[in-house]
Enzyme design. Sequence first.
Site, PDB file in Angstrom:
ATOM      1  N   THR A  25       0.837  -1.193   0.000  1.00  0.00           N
ATOM      2  CA  THR A  25       0.000   0.000   0.000  1.00  0.00           C
ATOM      3  C   THR A  25       0.874   1.247   0.000  1.00  0.00           C
ATOM      4  OG1 THR A  25      -1.840  -1.091   1.117  1.00  0.00           O
ATOM      5  CG2 THR A  25      -1.699   1.304   1.331  1.00  0.00           C
ATOM      6  N   GLN A  98      -3.644  -6.588  -7.334  1.00  0.00           N
ATOM      7  CA  GLN A  98      -4.119  -7.259  -6.132  1.00  0.00           C
ATOM      8  C   GLN A  98      -5.496  -6.724  -5.743  1.00  0.00           C
ATOM      9  OE1 GLN A  98      -2.843  -6.444  -1.985  1.00  0.00           O
ATOM     10  NE2 GLN A  98      -1.875  -8.464  -2.054  1.00  0.00           N
ATOM     11  N   HIS A 174      -6.376 -10.923  -2.310  1.00  0.00           N
ATOM     12  CA  HIS A 174      -5.708 -10.689  -1.026  1.00  0.00           C
ATOM     13  C   HIS A 174      -6.484 -11.434   0.063  1.00  0.00           C
ATOM     14  CE1 HIS A 174      -3.175  -9.091   1.938  1.00  0.00           C
ATOM     15  NE2 HIS A 174      -3.153  -7.807   1.612  1.00  0.00           N
ATOM     16  N   ASN A 177      -3.326 -10.893   5.863  1.00  0.00           N
ATOM     17  CA  ASN A 177      -3.173  -9.628   6.602  1.00  0.00           C
ATOM     18  C   ASN A 177      -4.437  -9.159   7.322  1.00  0.00           C
ATOM     19  OD1 ASN A 177      -0.777  -9.890   5.206  1.00  0.00           O
ATOM     20  ND2 ASN A 177      -0.610  -7.721   4.723  1.00  0.00           N
ATOM     21  N   TYR A 179      -7.610  -9.202   6.319  1.00  0.00           N
ATOM     22  CA  TYR A 179      -8.681  -8.646   5.498  1.00  0.00           C
ATOM     23  C   TYR A 179      -9.812  -9.671   5.299  1.00  0.00           C
ATOM     24  CZ  TYR A 179      -5.250  -4.973   4.948  1.00  0.00           C
ATOM     25  OH  TYR A 179      -4.335  -3.983   5.208  1.00  0.00           O
ATOM     26  N   ARG A 226      -3.069 -14.550  -2.206  1.00  0.00           N
ATOM     27  CA  ARG A 226      -2.092 -14.348  -1.123  1.00  0.00           C
ATOM     28  C   ARG A 226      -2.711 -14.758   0.209  1.00  0.00           C
ATOM     29  NH1 ARG A 226       1.340  -9.218   1.339  1.00  0.00           N
ATOM     30  NH2 ARG A 226       3.362 -10.103   0.813  1.00  0.00           N
ATOM     31  N   ASN A 234      -3.625  -6.825  11.952  1.00  0.00           N
ATOM     32  CA  ASN A 234      -4.943  -6.201  11.921  1.00  0.00           C
ATOM     33  C   ASN A 234      -5.933  -6.852  12.885  1.00  0.00           C
ATOM     34  OD1 ASN A 234      -4.860  -3.928  10.205  1.00  0.00           O
ATOM     35  ND2 ASN A 234      -4.780  -5.246   8.397  1.00  0.00           N
TER      36      ASN A 234
END
Length: 355
Positions: A25, A98, A174, A177, A179, A226, A234
């Site tokens: 990002t 992505q 994605h 992480n 999400y 990924r 997070n």
Amino acid sequence: MAGMWDPFTLGQIRLDHRLALAPMTRSRADTDGSPNGLMVEYYRQRATLGLLITEGTQPSDDGQGYPYTPGIYTESHIAGWRKIADAVHEAGSQLFIQLMHVGRVAHPDNHPTGGQPVAPSAIAAGHDMFTPTGMQPAPTPRALATEEIPGIEEEFAQAAENAITAGADGVEIHGANGYLPWQFLNESANQRTDQYGGSIENRARFTLETTKLVAQRIGADRTGIRLSPAVSFNGLDEGPGYKDTYRYLLRELDTLGLAYIHLFYFGDDDFLREIRAMLTTPLLLVRAGRDYDSIDRDLADDLADVYPIATDAISNPDLVHRLKTGAPLAPGDSSTFYGGDATGYIDYPTIDDAS
């Protein structure tokens, strides 16, 4: 045995070496999420990395988590990405966009419509978030109704189509992480009692359905994903049974004929070797604390096929040339990693410019 400078075929594309640009990002898009000229130059500069995996790109308004991240769901977004794809291809590189739906890792102040974040369950991420007015607590999201979930999956598939329309060579889902796909996968964020919660098979359902739909829409050989086993990020931690979860998920993904599976991995070497042995799908790998000698050894030991590079690629647009010639690497300025203008984004000199 493979080394960093050996070629490799990934899906439809042939790579000249085993390094790639990792998705990062950078928050330089226009306020409406449209990619702009700064982004064109940023990706063009890093084209010698061969495979460029872009920053997380939201497939919808609800998918946006941070200010100034790009989208791929309007005509303006598509037009902006087309300029990037054209520049990257002209420079001899390949582009995978992505697709990132952040789910609960969002704040209304960062959404174009100011909407409440959505997630598998109404459980807040539990940490502060960056917004245009400063750090604010992550709000409690709205739990998605069962009948809404196919619509979210369709957003990914339509975004993938839009990416191909824009000239991208493929997309990366994605699922890492913290999400949305990982929120479905993780028991601490997913307390559903329908077919998307409870068992490993049910918690993996959203990720598998989304990946299958994207692969059907644009081709499995244009589709990557990924994942981040053993990573805490997070507000999500992997539970004690995470290995069983990923054994199931990875075996199912491996049947789809994807272009690649991309692991952001902090776990033990034994489980990584187990993962590698079970996969026929090409494996991209990012591990913490690996220098380039370690990366070369991992490739030679067949732990991965391609290594995406993150922060070194920010401050060294000519990273491949520097590594091949033994030139020193330039340090990055972390204060300019997220947001801003050209400073710390497209003004890092090549080794030739600096000398």
